[in-house]
Enzyme design. Structure first.
Site, short mmCIF file in Angstrom:
data_model
loop_
_atom_site.label_atom_id
_atom_site.label_comp_id
_atom_site.label_asym_id
_atom_site.label_seq_id
_atom_site.Cartn_x
_atom_site.Cartn_y
_atom_site.Cartn_z
N ARG A 171 7.27 -3.43 9.90
CA ARG A 171 6.36 -4.44 10.45
C ARG A 171 7.03 -5.81 10.38
NH1 ARG A 171 0.06 -5.43 8.64
NH2 ARG A 171 0.92 -5.84 6.57
N ASP A 457 -3.09 -9.32 -0.74
CA ASP A 457 -1.93 -9.73 0.04
C ASP A 457 -2.33 -10.91 0.92
OD1 ASP A 457 -3.28 -8.68 2.19
OD2 ASP A 457 -1.92 -7.02 2.52
C1 ACO Z 1 -3.96 -6.03 4.42
C2 ACO Z 1 -2.71 -5.31 4.57
O1 ACO Z 1 -1.87 -5.70 5.34
S1 ACO Z 1 -2.41 -3.96 3.62
C3 ACO Z 1 -0.66 -3.73 3.75
C4 ACO Z 1 0.09 -4.77 3.06
N1 ACO Z 1 -0.12 -4.72 1.62
C5 ACO Z 1 0.58 -3.83 0.88
O2 ACO Z 1 1.41 -3.14 1.42
C6 ACO Z 1 0.32 -3.74 -0.59
C7 ACO Z 1 1.02 -2.53 -1.13
N2 ACO Z 1 0.81 -2.35 -2.56
C8 ACO Z 1 1.49 -3.05 -3.48
O3 ACO Z 1 2.24 -3.96 -3.17
C9 ACO Z 1 1.31 -2.65 -4.92
O4 ACO Z 1 0.66 -1.42 -5.01
C10 ACO Z 1 0.51 -3.65 -5.78
C11 ACO Z 1 1.26 -4.97 -5.82
C12 ACO Z 1 -0.87 -3.87 -5.25
C13 ACO Z 1 0.43 -3.08 -7.19
O5 ACO Z 1 1.74 -2.85 -7.60
P1 ACO Z 1 2.13 -2.61 -9.15
O6 ACO Z 1 1.48 -3.67 -9.96
O7 ACO Z 1 3.61 -2.48 -9.22
O8 ACO Z 1 1.44 -1.24 -9.44
P2 ACO Z 1 1.77 -0.23 -10.59
O9 ACO Z 1 2.31 -0.93 -11.78
O10 ACO Z 1 0.58 0.61 -10.77
O11 ACO Z 1 2.91 0.66 -9.93
C14 ACO Z 1 3.30 1.91 -10.45
C15 ACO Z 1 4.51 2.37 -9.69
O12 ACO Z 1 4.17 2.53 -8.32
C16 ACO Z 1 5.04 1.73 -7.52
N3 ACO Z 1 4.27 1.23 -6.39
C17 ACO Z 1 3.06 0.63 -6.40
N4 ACO Z 1 2.68 0.35 -5.15
C18 ACO Z 1 3.66 0.79 -4.34
C19 ACO Z 1 3.82 0.78 -2.93
N5 ACO Z 1 2.88 0.29 -2.13
N6 ACO Z 1 4.94 1.30 -2.42
C20 ACO Z 1 5.89 1.82 -3.24
N7 ACO Z 1 5.78 1.86 -4.58
C21 ACO Z 1 4.67 1.34 -5.12
C22 ACO Z 1 5.52 0.64 -8.42
O13 ACO Z 1 6.72 0.09 -7.93
C23 ACO Z 1 5.67 1.36 -9.73
O14 ACO Z 1 6.87 2.12 -9.68
P3 ACO Z 1 7.62 2.63 -11.02
O15 ACO Z 1 6.64 3.42 -11.81
O16 ACO Z 1 8.76 3.44 -10.51
O17 ACO Z 1 8.05 1.39 -11.74
O1 LIG Z 2 -2.62 -5.62 8.02
C1 LIG Z 2 -3.67 -5.13 7.70
C2 LIG Z 2 -4.85 -5.89 7.45
O2 LIG Z 2 -5.86 -5.29 7.07
O3 LIG Z 2 -4.78 -7.11 7.62
MG MG Z 3 -2.86 -7.78 8.43
#
Ligand code: ACO
Ligand SMILES: O=CC(=O)O
Ligand code: MG
Length: 556
Positions: A171, A457
């Site tokens: 994206r 986010d």
């Molecule tokens: C509105 C929108 O646009 S939605 C789309 C955009 N937003 C996103 O993509 C958010 C995605 N999610 C994240 O960034 C994360 O899950 C967070 C920041 C919310 C939480 O992350 P953390 O605090 O690291 O969570 P946590 O400590 O429970 O993570 C456990 C493990 O999962 C991994 N992990 C957590 N979320 C993700 C993810 N989305 N992708 C890959 N790995 C992940 C962590 O890196 C960690 O790895 P490790 O055990 O090997 O060290």
């Molecule tokens: O990108 C996704 C959203 O919900 O915003």
């Molecule tokens: Mg969005």
């Protein structure tokens, strides 16, 4: 022959790279890659500028009292019987898609997560600092080549890709964001052309053989407001395919319907992108933000507390139903959105109820006819897959199986129906606490963070910001108070002070003093109280993370 001096990028004529030099980054910012990006910029910048002018013009009309609606000029497109290009086999099944920033360890974890797709994010989940962006490109190149690894020395753990990985979608940023570290002919390059161009240039060939079974690369396109913007993307894709001499229609993209004006343009957007379309997605969080932003001059449209603007609000349900109907009629995926709950450590009951909330959200989506959905965290993939695979019952998707003809009649009033619910002091406080902490994280380089057990986010933080702005601007009356309380700048000022105190207590004095909380507070407060609503939280804040090397003027 390479004539560049050591420590400088080898940029073609008219291109000026002002971001920090790094040997690893220079493998991405090659002369040919920069030339490709510059060509895209030169060819499309006028169209982009025109589209941004059109956005402002449309907003002026909404500010003057008009409401968004279906365009009578494109009725024939809406009523016509066309379909998009057939779904490529490697992405027929997109039941669960994980999303996340392009951070190295997370890229590996996401690709290994068991999800069908990983959406690698340069948008909502990434703070677009030079370092984050360039490392992101290095990470994606290594991921596509299959060579990515990461060593966590503290935990004595090495991360590598599994045999089977998720399919990669990328994206790029929205049209509105500039990339201030790279100038083309003296002006900042458009952020999304920079993201797209570099990724495409370096990865199209490897992606098509390693991941795409002859198709690809694949993209998600954010924050569009009109089909004319989709037309630009379609032309960008045509140009990239011609340049790479790959078949037309190789590139596929899913468009997020995440602005209120775009909800009236779903057919038109698919039509413009029909050779390259991979469907639409309900970007619910930006959509809520956009509802407030678009209707910012309509005091009769005040949102209730953020927590009560869920997918079961009639206007949100209508938008998701119309998206499913439209996509399936045009032969493409109708993707669901992101539930904000994430796994909770150390509290089994809270964890169970978070997972249950996600399950219910996903069940609603698959029962409505969505073909797949988003997961924020690897810990949720198994639960979400279970719900979706039961709903798909052995099929790859529901495109041919669920028509949702009942949604054909969804009209302007349905899409604009006023959200219902209470406006409370706690809602104001939570917006403030979350908005400031998110901004502090973003300024420090993290674009997605866990706050109060939810994923936050740029899109979710935008809701907090514009909702505060809207309540202050129209002196919203708060529910549940013994005496009448309206949201004034003075009340907000007190709330900010108290919530900053609470944040300091929660994160601890040391982290608070070492963090970006005060700067974040000043950005957030200015935006919540400014007479005119800023278009995006991240535009003004971006100036604070631009770092020009060597020592040039950093502000745009
Ligand atoms: C509105 C929108 O646009 S939605 C789309 C955009 N937003 C996103 O993509 C958010 C995605 N999610 C994240 O960034 C994360 O899950 C967070 C920041 C919310 C939480 O992350 P953390 O605090 O690291 O969570 P946590 O400590 O429970 O993570 C456990 C493990 O999962 C991994 N992990 C957590 N979320 C993700 C993810 N989305 N992708 C890959 N790995 C992940 C962590 O890196 C960690 O790895 P490790 O055990 O090997 O060290
Ligand atoms: O990108 C996704 C959203 O919900 O915003
Ligand atoms: Mg969005």
């Amino acid at each position: 022959m390479n004539s560049k001096p050591a420590g400088f990028y080898d940029a073609p004529e008219g291109v000026d790279v002002r971001g920090r030099y790094d040997d690893e980054f220079s493998e991405i910012l090659t002369r040919d890659a920069l030339d490709f990006v510059a060509r895209l910029q030169r060819e499309f910048r006028e169209q982009i500028r025109h589209s941004m002018d059109c956005r402002r013009e449309a907003q002026r009309r909404y500010d003057a009292g008009e409401l968004p609606g279906f365009d009578p000029a494109t009725r024939l497109i809406r009523e016509g019987d066309w379909v998009c290009a057939p779904v490529p086999p490697p992405i027929a099944n997109r039941m669960v898609e994980i999303t996340g920033p392009v951070e190295r360890k997370m890229v590996i974890n996401a690709l290994n997560s068991g999800a069908k797709v990983f959406m690698a994010d340069f948008e909502d989940a990434l703070s677009p600092s030079w370092e984050n962006l360039m490392r992101g490109h290095v990470n994606l190149r290594d991921a596509v080549n299959g060579t990515i690894s990461f060593e966590d020395r503290e935990r004595n753990r090495v991360y590598k890709l599994n045999q089977n990985t998720a399919k990669l979608f990328v994206r790029p940023r929205g049209w509105h964001l500039p990339e201030a570290h790279v100038l083309v002919d003296g002006g900042p390059v458009t952020g999304c052309l920079f993201d797209f161009g570099l990724y495409f240039f370096h990865n199209y060939a490897a992606f098509r053989s390693n991941q795409g079974q002859g198709y690809g690369p694949f993209f998600y396109l954010p924050k569009m407001e009109h089909s004319r913007e989709a037309r630009i993307w379609n032309n960008v894709f045509n140009r990239a395919e011609q340049w790479a001499a790959i078949p037309s229609g190789s590139i596929r993209a899913t468009v997020l319907i995440e602005t209120l004006p775009a909800a009236f343009q779903m057919n038109e957007i698919l039509y413009e992108l029909r050779p390259h379309s991979a469907g639409l997605n309900c970007g619910r969080w930006d959509y809520i933000f956009s509802y407030v932003k678009t209707l910012r001059a309509h005091p009769d449209r005040l949102l209730p507390d953020r927590v009560s603007v869920t997918m079961t609000q009639p206007f949100m349900r209508s938008y998701s139903d119309l998206l499913i109907f439209t996509c399936h009629r045009r032969g493409v995926h109708a993707m669901g959105g992101m539930a904000a709950q994430i796994p909770i450590r150390g509290d089994a009951d809270a964890h169970a109820s978070a997972v249950d909330a996600v399950r219910r959200d996903k069940l609603r989506e698959v029962q409505a006819g969505h073909d797949g959905t988003w997961a924020a965290h690897p810990g949720l993939i198994a639960d979400i897959s279970k719900v979706f695979s039961a709903g798909l019952s052995q099929r790859d998707n529901l495109i041919g199986a669920v028509a949702r003809e009942d949604a054909a009649g969804i009209g302007e009033d349905d899409l604009l129906e006023r959200p219902r619910g209470k406006r409370t002091m706690e809602g104001l406080r939570l917006n403030t606490r979350v908005g400031i902490q998110y901004m502090a994280a973003w300024l420090a380089g993290a674009g997605s963070v866990p706050l109060y057990n939810l994923m936050e986010d740029a899109a979710t933080a935008e809701i907090s910001r514009v909702q505060n702005w809207q309540w202050i601007r129209y002196e919203a009356e708060l529910d549940g108070q013994a005496v009448k309380v309206t949201v004034t700048p003075e009340l907000f000022g007190r709330v900010v002070e108290e919530e900053m105190g609470r944040i300091e207590r929660e994160v601890g004095g040391e982290k608070f003093r070492g963090g970006m909380y005060r700067e974040a507070c000043s950005v957030f407060v200015r935006q919540c109280t400014s007479p005119e609503l800023d278009d995006f939280l991240t535009l003004d804040a971006y100036n604070r993370i631009v770092v020009h090397h060597p020592g040039a003027e950093a502000r745009l």
